[in-house]
Design a protein around this motif. Structure first.
Motif, PDB file in Angstrom:
ATOM      1  N   ASN A  83       0.806  -1.214   0.000  1.00  0.00           N
ATOM      2  CA  ASN A  83       0.000   0.000   0.000  1.00  0.00           C
ATOM      3  C   ASN A  83       0.838   1.263   0.000  1.00  0.00           C
ATOM      4  N   GLY A  84       0.290   2.285  -0.651  1.00  0.00           N
ATOM      5  CA  GLY A  84       0.851   3.604  -0.488  1.00  0.00           C
ATOM      6  C   GLY A  84       0.588   4.124   0.913  1.00  0.00           C
ATOM      7  N   MET A  85       1.373   5.102   1.317  1.00  0.00           N
ATOM      8  CA  MET A  85       1.219   5.716   2.624  1.00  0.00           C
ATOM      9  C   MET A  85       1.264   7.227   2.477  1.00  0.00           C
ATOM     10  N   GLY A  86       0.538   7.912   3.342  1.00  0.00           N
ATOM     11  CA  GLY A  86       0.532   9.359   3.271  1.00  0.00           C
ATOM     12  C   GLY A  86       0.596   9.996   4.645  1.00  0.00           C
ATOM     13  N   TRP A  87       1.115  11.207   4.655  1.00  0.00           N
ATOM     14  CA  TRP A  87       1.087  12.059   5.844  1.00  0.00           C
ATOM     15  C   TRP A  87       0.152  13.229   5.553  1.00  0.00           C
ATOM     16  N   TYR A  88      -0.725  13.495   6.489  1.00  0.00           N
ATOM     17  CA  TYR A  88      -1.660  14.601   6.405  1.00  0.00           C
ATOM     18  C   TYR A  88      -1.460  15.490   7.642  1.00  0.00           C
ATOM     19  N   VAL A 103       0.013  16.153   3.002  1.00  0.00           N
ATOM     20  CA  VAL A 103       1.326  16.802   3.026  1.00  0.00           C
ATOM     21  C   VAL A 103       2.282  16.090   2.075  1.00  0.00           C
ATOM     22  N   ALA A 104       2.325  14.763   2.168  1.00  0.00           N
ATOM     23  CA  ALA A 104       3.246  13.984   1.350  1.00  0.00           C
ATOM     24  C   ALA A 104       2.732  12.560   1.258  1.00  0.00           C
ATOM     25  N   SER A 105       3.063  11.911   0.151  1.00  0.00           N
ATOM     26  CA  SER A 105       2.667  10.509  -0.009  1.00  0.00           C
ATOM     27  C   SER A 105       3.749   9.743  -0.740  1.00  0.00           C
ATOM     28  N   ILE A 106       3.739   8.445  -0.525  1.00  0.00           N
ATOM     29  CA  ILE A 106       4.687   7.543  -1.188  1.00  0.00           C
ATOM     30  C   ILE A 106       3.927   6.288  -1.585  1.00  0.00           C
ATOM     31  N   THR A 107       4.070   5.891  -2.847  1.00  0.00           N
ATOM     32  CA  THR A 107       3.373   4.697  -3.309  1.00  0.00           C
ATOM     33  C   THR A 107       4.124   3.444  -2.878  1.00  0.00           C
ATOM     34  N   SER A 108       3.510   2.301  -3.127  1.00  0.00           N
ATOM     35  CA  SER A 108       4.181   1.034  -2.811  1.00  0.00           C
ATOM     36  C   SER A 108       5.459   0.878  -3.633  1.00  0.00           C
ATOM     37  N   GLY A 109       5.491   1.521  -4.791  1.00  0.00           N
ATOM     38  CA  GLY A 109       6.669   1.447  -5.645  1.00  0.00           C
ATOM     39  C   GLY A 109       7.690   2.525  -5.380  1.00  0.00           C
ATOM     40  N   ILE A 160       9.455  12.325   2.527  1.00  0.00           N
ATOM     41  CA  ILE A 160       8.777  11.110   2.967  1.00  0.00           C
ATOM     42  C   ILE A 160       9.582   9.905   2.498  1.00  0.00           C
ATOM     43  N   SER A 161       9.624   8.893   3.347  1.00  0.00           N
ATOM     44  CA  SER A 161      10.332   7.662   2.991  1.00  0.00           C
ATOM     45  C   SER A 161       9.655   6.497   3.701  1.00  0.00           C
ATOM     46  N   ARG A 162      10.018   5.302   3.305  1.00  0.00           N
ATOM     47  CA  ARG A 162       9.419   4.125   3.930  1.00  0.00           C
ATOM     48  C   ARG A 162      10.454   3.031   4.063  1.00  0.00           C
ATOM     49  N   ASP A 163      10.250   2.190   5.073  1.00  0.00           N
ATOM     50  CA  ASP A 163      11.079   1.009   5.302  1.00  0.00           C
ATOM     51  C   ASP A 163      10.114  -0.162   5.423  1.00  0.00           C
ATOM     52  N   ASN A 164       9.988  -0.922   4.359  1.00  0.00           N
ATOM     53  CA  ASN A 164       9.003  -2.008   4.351  1.00  0.00           C
ATOM     54  C   ASN A 164       9.362  -3.109   5.351  1.00  0.00           C
ATOM     55  N   ALA A 165      10.639  -3.326   5.583  1.00  0.00           N
ATOM     56  CA  ALA A 165      11.044  -4.353   6.553  1.00  0.00           C
ATOM     57  C   ALA A 165      10.584  -3.984   7.958  1.00  0.00           C
ATOM     58  N   LYS A 166      10.566  -2.685   8.257  1.00  0.00           N
ATOM     59  CA  LYS A 166      10.133  -2.217   9.575  1.00  0.00           C
ATOM     60  C   LYS A 166       8.665  -1.805   9.567  1.00  0.00           C
TER      61      LYS A 166
END
Length: 112
Positions: A31-36, A47-53, A68-74
């Motif tokens: 899933n994508g994730m977003g900050w509002y 405010v910012a979003s990041i897709t699964s890709g 914005i960034s993501r760590d799928n392992a965490k």
């Protein structure tokens, strides 16, 4: 799915904070994730979003200052906020995609 946001606080103008949003469950990476954010008396805005890709999107007001960034392992999404301004003061929420899964909100106050 549960989302737990953290990292807010009081910071002076020009300062920085890093917000974190940790997810439970097994669908985070799909899933994508977003900050509002929502300031008193105002609507909640993206405010910012990041897709699964890994594709990124930012509101014009934060471009060049927030990342914005993501760590799928965490199972965690981050929002690095630099050069903070008083107008960034709001409650910040994370959200999974366009779902009804929201974090509980974390207060960011930018003030001298």
């Amino acid at each position: 799915v549960q989302l737990q946001a953290s990292g807010g606080g009081l910071v002076q103008p020009g300062g920085f904070l890093r917000l974190s949003c940790a997810a439970s469950g097994s669908i985070f990476s799909l899933n994508g994730m977003g900050w509002y954010r929502q300031a008193p008396g105002k609507q909640r805005d993206l405010v910012a979003s990041i897709t699964s890709g890994g594709s990124l999107n930012y509101a014009d007001s934060v471009k060049g200052r927030f990342t914005i960034s993501r760590d799928n392992a965490k199972k965690t999404v981050y929002l690095q906020m630099n050069s903070l301004k008083p107008e960034d003061t709001a409650v910040y929420y994370c959200r999974m995609g366009k779902s009804n899964y929201w974090g509980q909100g974390t207060q960011v106050t930018v003030s001298s």
